[in-house]
Motif scaffolding. Structure first.
Motif, PDB file in Angstrom:
ATOM      1  N   VAL A  25       0.542  -1.313  -0.073  1.00  0.00           N
ATOM      2  CA  VAL A  25       0.070   0.026   0.146  1.00  0.00           C
ATOM      3  C   VAL A  25       1.184   1.258  -0.012  1.00  0.00           C
ATOM      4  O   VAL A  25       0.801   2.046  -1.187  1.00  0.00           O
ATOM      5  N   ASP A  26       2.454   1.083   0.858  1.00  0.00           N
ATOM      6  CA  ASP A  26       2.688   2.566   0.793  1.00  0.00           C
ATOM      7  C   ASP A  26       3.309   2.711  -0.347  1.00  0.00           C
ATOM      8  O   ASP A  26       3.705   3.922  -0.705  1.00  0.00           O
ATOM      9  N   SER A  27       3.638   1.545  -0.982  1.00  0.00           N
ATOM     10  CA  SER A  27       4.689   1.905  -2.797  1.00  0.00           C
ATOM     11  C   SER A  27       3.613   2.423  -3.544  1.00  0.00           C
ATOM     12  O   SER A  27       4.486   2.523  -4.699  1.00  0.00           O
ATOM     13  N   GLY A  28       2.401   2.151  -3.281  1.00  0.00           N
ATOM     14  CA  GLY A  28       1.568   2.658  -4.598  1.00  0.00           C
ATOM     15  C   GLY A  28       1.363   1.609  -5.822  1.00  0.00           C
ATOM     16  O   GLY A  28       0.908   1.692  -6.655  1.00  0.00           O
ATOM     17  N   TRP A  29       1.739   0.035  -4.755  1.00  0.00           N
ATOM     18  CA  TRP A  29       1.625  -0.850  -5.593  1.00  0.00           C
ATOM     19  C   TRP A  29       0.700  -1.912  -6.606  1.00  0.00           C
ATOM     20  O   TRP A  29      -0.433  -2.245  -6.992  1.00  0.00           O
ATOM     21  N   VAL A  30      -0.409  -1.454  -4.719  1.00  0.00           N
ATOM     22  CA  VAL A  30      -1.913  -1.524  -5.043  1.00  0.00           C
ATOM     23  C   VAL A  30      -2.785  -0.355  -3.714  1.00  0.00           C
ATOM     24  O   VAL A  30      -2.115   0.958  -4.120  1.00  0.00           O
ATOM     25  N   PRO A  31      -4.170  -0.074  -4.280  1.00  0.00           N
ATOM     26  CA  PRO A  31      -4.771   1.312  -4.265  1.00  0.00           C
ATOM     27  C   PRO A  31      -4.508   1.486  -2.651  1.00  0.00           C
ATOM     28  O   PRO A  31      -4.046   0.531  -2.464  1.00  0.00           O
ATOM     29  N   ALA A  32      -5.161   2.917  -2.818  1.00  0.00           N
ATOM     30  CA  ALA A  32      -4.279   3.199  -0.742  1.00  0.00           C
ATOM     31  C   ALA A  32      -5.260   2.554  -0.445  1.00  0.00           C
ATOM     32  O   ALA A  32      -5.907   3.007   0.995  1.00  0.00           O
ATOM     33  N   ASP A  33      -6.634   2.323  -1.247  1.00  0.00           N
ATOM     34  CA  ASP A  33      -8.261   2.281  -0.298  1.00  0.00           C
ATOM     35  C   ASP A  33      -8.172   0.602   0.202  1.00  0.00           C
ATOM     36  O   ASP A  33      -8.858  -0.115   0.487  1.00  0.00           O
ATOM     37  N   THR A  34      -7.195  -0.249  -0.502  1.00  0.00           N
ATOM     38  CA  THR A  34      -6.969  -1.913  -0.251  1.00  0.00           C
ATOM     39  C   THR A  34      -6.505  -1.931   1.318  1.00  0.00           C
ATOM     40  O   THR A  34      -6.137  -0.857   2.399  1.00  0.00           O
ATOM     41  N   CYS A  35      -7.705  -2.741   1.540  1.00  0.00           N
ATOM     42  CA  CYS A  35      -8.191  -3.227   2.985  1.00  0.00           C
ATOM     43  C   CYS A  35      -6.820  -3.830   3.190  1.00  0.00           C
ATOM     44  O   CYS A  35      -6.259  -4.983   2.965  1.00  0.00           O
ATOM     45  N   VAL A  36      -5.869  -3.886   3.842  1.00  0.00           N
ATOM     46  CA  VAL A  36      -4.804  -3.892   4.976  1.00  0.00           C
ATOM     47  C   VAL A  36      -5.302  -5.578   5.441  1.00  0.00           C
ATOM     48  O   VAL A  36      -4.483  -6.352   4.547  1.00  0.00           O
ATOM     49  N   GLU A  37      -6.015  -5.343   6.198  1.00  0.00           N
ATOM     50  CA  GLU A  37      -5.746  -6.514   6.653  1.00  0.00           C
ATOM     51  C   GLU A  37      -6.913  -7.593   5.611  1.00  0.00           C
ATOM     52  O   GLU A  37      -6.548  -9.191   6.723  1.00  0.00           O
ATOM     53  N   GLU A  38      -7.801  -7.521   5.110  1.00  0.00           N
ATOM     54  CA  GLU A  38      -7.211  -8.347   4.161  1.00  0.00           C
ATOM     55  C   GLU A  38      -6.698  -8.735   3.145  1.00  0.00           C
ATOM     56  O   GLU A  38      -6.482 -10.351   2.710  1.00  0.00           O
ATOM     57  N   PHE A  39      -5.838  -7.830   2.365  1.00  0.00           N
ATOM     58  CA  PHE A  39      -4.713  -8.410   2.164  1.00  0.00           C
ATOM     59  C   PHE A  39      -3.596  -9.450   2.816  1.00  0.00           C
ATOM     60  O   PHE A  39      -2.968 -10.178   2.128  1.00  0.00           O
ATOM     61  N   GLU A  40      -3.675  -8.694   4.009  1.00  0.00           N
ATOM     62  CA  GLU A  40      -2.628  -9.702   4.644  1.00  0.00           C
ATOM     63  C   GLU A  40      -2.934 -10.573   4.785  1.00  0.00           C
ATOM     64  O   GLU A  40      -2.076 -12.370   4.886  1.00  0.00           O
ATOM     65  N   PHE A  41      -4.768 -11.425   5.205  1.00  0.00           N
ATOM     66  CA  PHE A  41      -5.123 -12.425   5.152  1.00  0.00           C
ATOM     67  C   PHE A  41      -4.596 -13.328   3.663  1.00  0.00           C
ATOM     68  O   PHE A  41      -4.679 -14.554   3.472  1.00  0.00           O
ATOM     69  N   ALA A  42      -4.823 -12.319   2.964  1.00  0.00           N
ATOM     70  CA  ALA A  42      -5.096 -13.287   1.737  1.00  0.00           C
ATOM     71  C   ALA A  42      -3.298 -13.581   1.108  1.00  0.00           C
ATOM     72  O   ALA A  42      -2.920 -14.832   0.912  1.00  0.00           O
ATOM     73  N   ILE A  43      -2.434 -12.991   1.484  1.00  0.00           N
ATOM     74  CA  ILE A  43      -0.817 -13.143   1.239  1.00  0.00           C
ATOM     75  C   ILE A  43      -0.435 -14.310   2.193  1.00  0.00           C
ATOM     76  O   ILE A  43      -0.331 -15.795   1.651  1.00  0.00           O
ATOM     77  N   ARG A  44      -1.100 -14.099   3.270  1.00  0.00           N
ATOM     78  CA  ARG A  44      -0.702 -15.218   4.476  1.00  0.00           C
ATOM     79  C   ARG A  44      -1.569 -16.413   4.372  1.00  0.00           C
ATOM     80  O   ARG A  44      -0.931 -17.958   4.054  1.00  0.00           O
ATOM     81  N   THR A  45      -2.757 -16.998   3.309  1.00  0.00           N
ATOM     82  CA  THR A  45      -3.574 -18.286   2.854  1.00  0.00           C
ATOM     83  C   THR A  45      -2.230 -18.490   1.697  1.00  0.00           C
ATOM     84  O   THR A  45      -2.386 -19.632   2.012  1.00  0.00           O
ATOM     85  N   VAL A  46      -1.625 -18.117   1.265  1.00  0.00           N
ATOM     86  CA  VAL A  46      -1.029 -18.069   0.128  1.00  0.00           C
ATOM     87  C   VAL A  46       0.827 -18.495   0.075  1.00  0.00           C
ATOM     88  O   VAL A  46       1.201 -19.601  -0.250  1.00  0.00           O
TER      89      VAL A  46
END
Length: 534
Positions: free
Chosen positions: A344-365
């Motif tokens: 999110v900080d780098s701008g690679w994903v939109p600023a309004d991305t839910c960090v918690e959901e994104f974290e869970f998706a990365i953890r799952t993979v």
């Protein structure tokens, strides 16, 4: 010419059943009509899987399509794994063109009547022949010294063929983008445009020469990597002359073992060379497949890589490097929250991305991957999985990151081939941690200040006038004397720190005049701050 080529491509796609990849509901009426009218061209290779049929079709269409397939094989984010593996088998080897024609092209490029004006020997039989160019060995006399060189020459009329095929590729890409539901995610038009730029860049050998010179300079005196010398005064857009090397192909593990090569050190050095190019130099060889990498025959106990074919290079800006290094370290530590936040900080994903959901998706993979020992985990595939997960959150991978991913897959595959027990994570982590520390520590701050010293020196003559004008300004009515008094310690601290810092930098420069100017300006700034806060 275009219609004939279109007919040939269509026939090839039908012969290998590639039209079957498109659902019937998505086929336009004219597509169904063409297929029914050309029923004798239908899939003649039903016994082969999809990936193999695609590979054979591209192979039969010639050099431009072969290289396109090779590029696609590195886009694991776009293709099924089994298809990418099949495309990786494509070989960019084609029959050589006439040697006399090659000699004529070299003479014309160098504006000479006879090739022996520069080269005392020229071997008619080419050393190698690929889709874009072929290579001949020669001997070059410089003063009293004879140098073994190779001459790379672009194939005649290849640019015309490439442009024609690229035009047809773009038409197919637009068709796929319109017909497939996943057209936006696959981005076929953007992929073809990226390939177009890469391929046309390869046609300019002066660009390759410049890349090789830069890489050689970056690793001057290194025990890890050697880049052959380029003779730029004899190189042109379609001709490249460079030092001939006699290393062992890195894929020839039997020969490497026979000469007693330290395979563990060789594998680890491949990783170190990659990360050095990326993070130290921001300039990395992005086509490090086994055909472009050799190992020096000298000192096998302290093995050195030799890199050739520098036509494709990648670069990263400072922000990308920092975020990428911090991402890798967060992965090492399984800090998925940090990985998500960095995206999110780098701008690679939109600023309004839910960090918690994104974290869970990365953890799952990633958690299933990390259940294996680190030495068995593919660094490259972790990066692929990361990009795939991030794309679900509207991340569009930038070209430089795609090149990085491709190169990392090459490097890791090469390292594990040389030394199957290679723990790439263990090799890379200390390097990345040291790099991050160097970027954010006190020494890094001092270096940045020192780098800006010329800019400050240029602006120095303007400072007395600016300070004088500021002193003449009336005190703003909106600011009370009490507020000024509260700010006094802060302003004095800033002024004193500025004086000490600038004076110290000046003494490092050992320039008396500059020191005097800096000291004078700092004293004036101090008095200005005192007056404002008094």
């Amino acid at each position: 010419m275009s219609l004939l080529r279109l007919h040939q491509i269509t026939k090839t796609f039908l012969n290998y059943g590639l039209d079957e990849l498109l659902p019937d509901s998505k086929k336009p009426w004219y597509g169904k009509l063409v297929r029914s009218s050309l029923f004798w061209m239908r899939n003649q290779h039903k016994d082969k899987p999809t990936g193999a049929r695609l590979r054979l079709a591209l192979q039969s269409l010639g050099p431009v399509w072969i290289k396109f397939g090779q590029m696609l094989s590195t886009r694991r984010d776009l293709l099924p794994h089994e298809v990418a593996l099949e495309l990786a088998l494509l070989q960019d080897k084609v029959p050589p063109f006439d040697s006399e024609q090659a000699q004529t092209l070299i003479e014309k490029a160098l504006e000479i009547d006879n090739i022996h004006q520069y080269f005392i020997e020229f071997e008619q039989t080419p050393l190698a022949s690929a889709s874009i160019a072929q290579v001949h060995a020669a001997k070059l006399q410089i003063a009293d010294e004879i140098k073994d060189v190779v001459i790379k020459v672009i194939r005649p009329d290849i640019e015309k063929q490439i442009l024609a095929d690229l035009s047809l590729m773009e038409r197919f890409a637009k068709l796929v983008a319109n017909l497939f539901n996943e057209g936006k995610r696959l981005r076929p038009v953007e992929v073809v445009r990226e390939y177009r730029k890469t391929l046309l860049d390869e046609l300019d050998l002066m660009r390759e020469a410049a890349n090789a010179i830069q890489l050689r300079r970056n690793f001057e005196g290194s025990d890890s990597l050697y880049i052959p010398e380029v003779y730029s005064d004899l190189s042109r857009k379609n001709v490249l002359v460079m030092e001939r090397i006699y290393g062992i192909p890195v894929s020839d593990t039997d020969a490497l073992l026979e000469q007693g090569t330290n395979m563990k050190l060789l594998a680890e050095r491949g990783v170190e060379v990659f990360f050095t190019q990326v993070f130290r130099d921001s300039f990395f060889h992005a086509d490090m497949h086994p055909g472009n990498i050799f190992v020096s025959r000298e000192n096998p106990h302290n093995p050195q890589y030799i890199g050739i074919d520098c036509g494709i290079v990648g670069t990263l800006n400072r922000e990308d490097k920092r975020y990428l290094a911090e991402n890798f370290i967060a992965f090492f530590n399984r800090d998925y929250r940090q990985v998500a936040q960095l995206h999110v900080d780098s701008g690679w994903v939109p600023a309004d991305t839910c960090v918690e959901e994104f974290e869970f998706a990365i953890r799952t993979v990633c958690e299933p991957i990390f259940n294996k020992p680190l030495a068995e985990i593919s660094f490259g595939h972790v990066l692929v999985n990361l990009f795939n997960t991030a794309r679900r959150f509207n991340m569009e991978v930038q070209p430089q990151l795609v090149l990085l991913q491709k190169t990392l897959l090459y490097v890791e595959g090469l390292g594990r081939q040389l030394y199957p027990q290679l723990d790439l994570w263990k090799t890379a982590k200390p390097f990345l941690e040291q790099w991050v520390q160097d970027q954010v520590g006190p020494i890094a701050v001092a270096k940045k200040l020192y780098a800006n010293l010329p800019f400050w020196a240029e602006k120095m003559p303007e400072l007395p006038d600016l300070i004088y004008q500021s002193l003449k300004r009336p005190v703003p009515h909106t600011v009370t004397q009490q507020q000024y008094n509260s700010a006094k310690p802060i302003l004095l601290g800033i002024a004193a720190s500025t004086f000490a810092l600038l004076a110290g930098l000046c003494f490092v420069e050992e320039k008396a005049v500059a020191s005097g100017l800096f000291a004078f300006t700092s004293i004036v700034s101090f008095l200005f701050a005192w007056r404002k806060t008094g």
